[in-house]
Motif scaffolding. Sequence first.
Motif, mmCIF file in Angstrom:
data_model
loop_
_atom_site.group_PDB
_atom_site.id
_atom_site.type_symbol
_atom_site.label_atom_id
_atom_site.label_comp_id
_atom_site.label_asym_id
_atom_site.label_seq_id
_atom_site.Cartn_x
_atom_site.Cartn_y
_atom_site.Cartn_z
ATOM 1 N N GLN A 244 6.046 -4.827 -1.043
ATOM 2 C CA GLN A 244 7.688 -5.210 -0.863
ATOM 3 C C GLN A 244 7.985 -6.307 -1.673
ATOM 4 O O GLN A 244 9.278 -6.578 -1.969
ATOM 5 C CB GLN A 244 7.750 -5.419 0.473
ATOM 6 N N LEU A 245 7.016 -7.356 -1.928
ATOM 7 C CA LEU A 245 7.405 -8.326 -2.693
ATOM 8 C C LEU A 245 7.597 -8.280 -4.092
ATOM 9 O O LEU A 245 7.896 -9.287 -4.669
ATOM 10 C CB LEU A 245 6.150 -9.462 -2.399
ATOM 11 N N ARG A 246 7.041 -7.337 -4.811
ATOM 12 C CA ARG A 246 7.042 -6.706 -6.249
ATOM 13 C C ARG A 246 7.297 -5.303 -6.102
ATOM 14 O O ARG A 246 6.607 -4.589 -6.416
ATOM 15 C CB ARG A 246 5.916 -7.183 -6.844
ATOM 16 N N PRO A 247 8.667 -5.126 -5.842
ATOM 17 C CA PRO A 247 9.138 -3.529 -5.342
ATOM 18 C C PRO A 247 9.173 -2.537 -6.360
ATOM 19 O O PRO A 247 10.167 -1.930 -6.632
ATOM 20 C CB PRO A 247 10.359 -3.895 -4.540
ATOM 21 N N PHE A 248 8.342 -2.654 -7.634
ATOM 22 C CA PHE A 248 8.284 -1.574 -8.328
ATOM 23 C C PHE A 248 8.145 -0.077 -7.796
ATOM 24 O O PHE A 248 7.299 0.110 -7.044
ATOM 25 C CB PHE A 248 7.475 -1.705 -9.657
ATOM 26 N N ALA A 249 8.943 0.819 -8.009
ATOM 27 C CA ALA A 249 9.012 2.107 -7.363
ATOM 28 C C ALA A 249 7.791 2.834 -7.437
ATOM 29 O O ALA A 249 7.003 3.350 -6.641
ATOM 30 C CB ALA A 249 10.030 2.968 -7.936
ATOM 31 N N GLY A 250 7.152 2.868 -9.081
ATOM 32 C CA GLY A 250 5.980 3.402 -8.991
ATOM 33 C C GLY A 250 4.691 2.741 -8.385
ATOM 34 O O GLY A 250 3.831 3.454 -7.835
ATOM 35 N N ASN A 251 4.796 1.465 -8.232
ATOM 36 C CA ASN A 251 3.907 0.544 -7.718
ATOM 37 C C ASN A 251 3.688 0.869 -6.384
ATOM 38 O O ASN A 251 2.621 1.260 -5.469
ATOM 39 C CB ASN A 251 3.886 -0.960 -7.565
ATOM 40 N N GLN A 252 4.812 1.136 -5.486
ATOM 41 C CA GLN A 252 5.102 1.109 -4.188
ATOM 42 C C GLN A 252 4.535 2.784 -3.753
ATOM 43 O O GLN A 252 3.846 2.959 -2.773
ATOM 44 C CB GLN A 252 6.356 1.068 -3.559
ATOM 45 N N HIS A 253 4.926 3.526 -4.804
ATOM 46 C CA HIS A 253 4.356 4.960 -4.692
ATOM 47 C C HIS A 253 2.835 5.276 -4.584
ATOM 48 O O HIS A 253 2.250 5.878 -3.845
ATOM 49 C CB HIS A 253 4.951 5.782 -5.675
ATOM 50 N N VAL A 254 2.326 4.750 -5.597
ATOM 51 C CA VAL A 254 0.891 4.588 -5.617
ATOM 52 C C VAL A 254 0.052 3.965 -4.412
ATOM 53 O O VAL A 254 -0.955 4.403 -3.905
ATOM 54 C CB VAL A 254 0.231 4.175 -7.144
ATOM 55 N N ALA A 255 0.523 2.862 -4.146
ATOM 56 C CA ALA A 255 0.045 2.043 -3.091
ATOM 57 C C ALA A 255 0.249 2.867 -1.798
ATOM 58 O O ALA A 255 -0.930 2.812 -1.019
ATOM 59 C CB ALA A 255 0.826 0.739 -2.742
ATOM 60 N N PHE A 256 1.371 3.399 -1.547
ATOM 61 C CA PHE A 256 1.317 4.518 -0.344
ATOM 62 C C PHE A 256 0.423 5.550 -0.390
ATOM 63 O O PHE A 256 -0.112 5.881 0.816
ATOM 64 C CB PHE A 256 2.955 4.900 -0.204
ATOM 65 N N ARG A 257 0.328 6.199 -1.443
ATOM 66 C CA ARG A 257 -0.514 7.392 -1.586
ATOM 67 C C ARG A 257 -2.056 6.798 -1.324
ATOM 68 O O ARG A 257 -2.887 7.384 -0.458
ATOM 69 C CB ARG A 257 -0.601 7.883 -2.949
ATOM 70 N N LEU A 258 -2.421 5.655 -1.944
ATOM 71 C CA LEU A 258 -3.783 5.074 -1.699
ATOM 72 C C LEU A 258 -4.133 4.777 -0.223
ATOM 73 O O LEU A 258 -5.067 4.959 0.379
ATOM 74 C CB LEU A 258 -4.117 3.859 -2.490
ATOM 75 N N ARG A 259 -2.892 4.111 0.528
ATOM 76 C CA ARG A 259 -3.201 4.032 1.913
ATOM 77 C C ARG A 259 -3.277 5.087 2.752
ATOM 78 O O ARG A 259 -4.176 5.308 3.679
ATOM 79 C CB ARG A 259 -2.001 3.300 2.316
ATOM 80 N N THR A 260 -2.706 6.320 2.371
ATOM 81 C CA THR A 260 -2.612 7.475 3.039
ATOM 82 C C THR A 260 -4.068 8.191 2.847
ATOM 83 O O THR A 260 -4.627 8.483 3.736
ATOM 84 C CB THR A 260 -1.449 8.456 2.411
ATOM 85 N N LEU A 261 -4.471 8.137 1.599
ATOM 86 C CA LEU A 261 -5.835 8.718 1.297
ATOM 87 C C LEU A 261 -6.881 8.072 2.028
ATOM 88 O O LEU A 261 -8.056 8.789 2.384
ATOM 89 C CB LEU A 261 -6.075 8.711 -0.173
#
Length: 523
Positions: A244-261
């Motif tokens: 959230q401190l560097r809110p590039f959409a692509g970064n946030q999307h990948v981080a979410f997926r990795l957290r989920t996996l």
Amino acid sequence: MKHPFQFGEDTLTPALALALARGSLNGAFSSTTKEKIIKSHDAVAAIANGDRVVYGVNTGFGPLCTTIISKEQTRALQENILRSHSVGVGDAVPQEVVKLMLVTKLHALSFGYSGIALATLERIHWHLQNDIIPMVPTQGSVGASGDLAPLAHLFLPLIGLGQVMADGQIQNSLEVLEKHHREPLKLGPKEGLALINGTQFILAYATRAVERLHNCLELADIIGAMSLEGVLGSAAPFHSKLHQLRPFAGNQHVAFRLRTLLKDSEMVASHQNCGRVQDPYSLRCMPQVHGSSRSAWLHLYQQVTTELNSVTDNPIILSAEESISGGNFHGQPLALPLDYATLAAAEVGNISDRRTYLLLEGGEAGLPKLLMKNTGINSGFMIPQYTSAALVSENKSLCFPASADSIPTSLGQEDHVSMGSISGRKLNQVIDNLENILAVEMICAAQAFDYRRPMKSGKILEACHELIRSQIDHAEEDRIFANDIRKAHNLISSGAINSTAYDIAQKHDINLKGDYYEQFSIS
């Protein structure tokens, strides 16, 4: 979409274009579209029979634009342009790409600004429906005044020339037409020019790359997460507060997926209090690297979608009284994002190879060096990484942007060209290599995963690992790893890994898509 796709009326997307090319969706011409096509064709006929000079209707082409063509010769002019511009060389274009060329050309011409005859469009559609696909060479387009050479080859069969792939064999077009009781077409004024003006060669390669690169990006997250589990890496760098401190959409999307996996993983939980402070970048920075490549993919997707629904002919026929000569055929709007996506694809492979190297180093509890216990007599997984490294290096050499070059053609009339046709082909070459780079990481990550038993990862990664192991056995002695790489590549290129991930997510009500899925999805 249950009803047939309406050329020139419905909005074409990369997914729909691929469905039309693969025959899982039918195309048709609505009555409204037919009226537009006929009206435009009549307008060109009126121009050809009148005194107004219009480029390509009653003039020569390129630097011959000041040469006036008589009314009697306007038909011969259009067939001559197909003959003279069929100068392609090199290997044959993949059949799916040729089908995409036919699909995208049908859609562009169906808007009714090109003067093409309805019968000509119906014949092109007949080729697609009957799987009688023209043979087109890969090289010869400079990506500007339309993809002239490949499009000329594409439409030679309309006049009974060139070759087609039919019934699994390369055959002479005229012979195939005769078998189907079809006569070669007699092209009318401007039809030859309308057929070869346009960006459909670039666009077809770009459309195919949109799907293929998206598949690799989805896979890179899954395989990268498996590698992280193999070396007991940390999930902390994927925390939502950090991104959230560097809110590039692509970064946030990948981080979410990795957290989920990685959620509920016993492997992650097993080392929460270990003394290691940080992981190497290839693990820690997956959101930043994979995410940036997703942003490049998104730009390509947006540009391709616009081009799929554009008129790239020249001149544009508005009426019998009004026509506009312009540059809608110039490939630069696709060439630049294709080159950008090429770099993005290469970087996904670059970081994947670094993760493979980490897996081979061993050193973590229970993870042997070279991913095999009895090394010395066995080389373990040392050499598959050589293949990965070679492909990464090859991709680097393919990253020079083709669009940075321009060589004047047409005696200076076409003094700036995009070279986008080369950009499109290069991107698909890089994706070819990327799929094999990911295949190497996947077999190494699966091997490391085995050494973490009896611990379990999250449900999605467990299911993906099970799928891999259904095709590729664990190795405790050397074997021909090329066979493993080939099997892994088949799992990757078929989309089986991604399908399994989403099936398991749906079955267990796990959200693997996140807030940015619509942006970063081809579906």
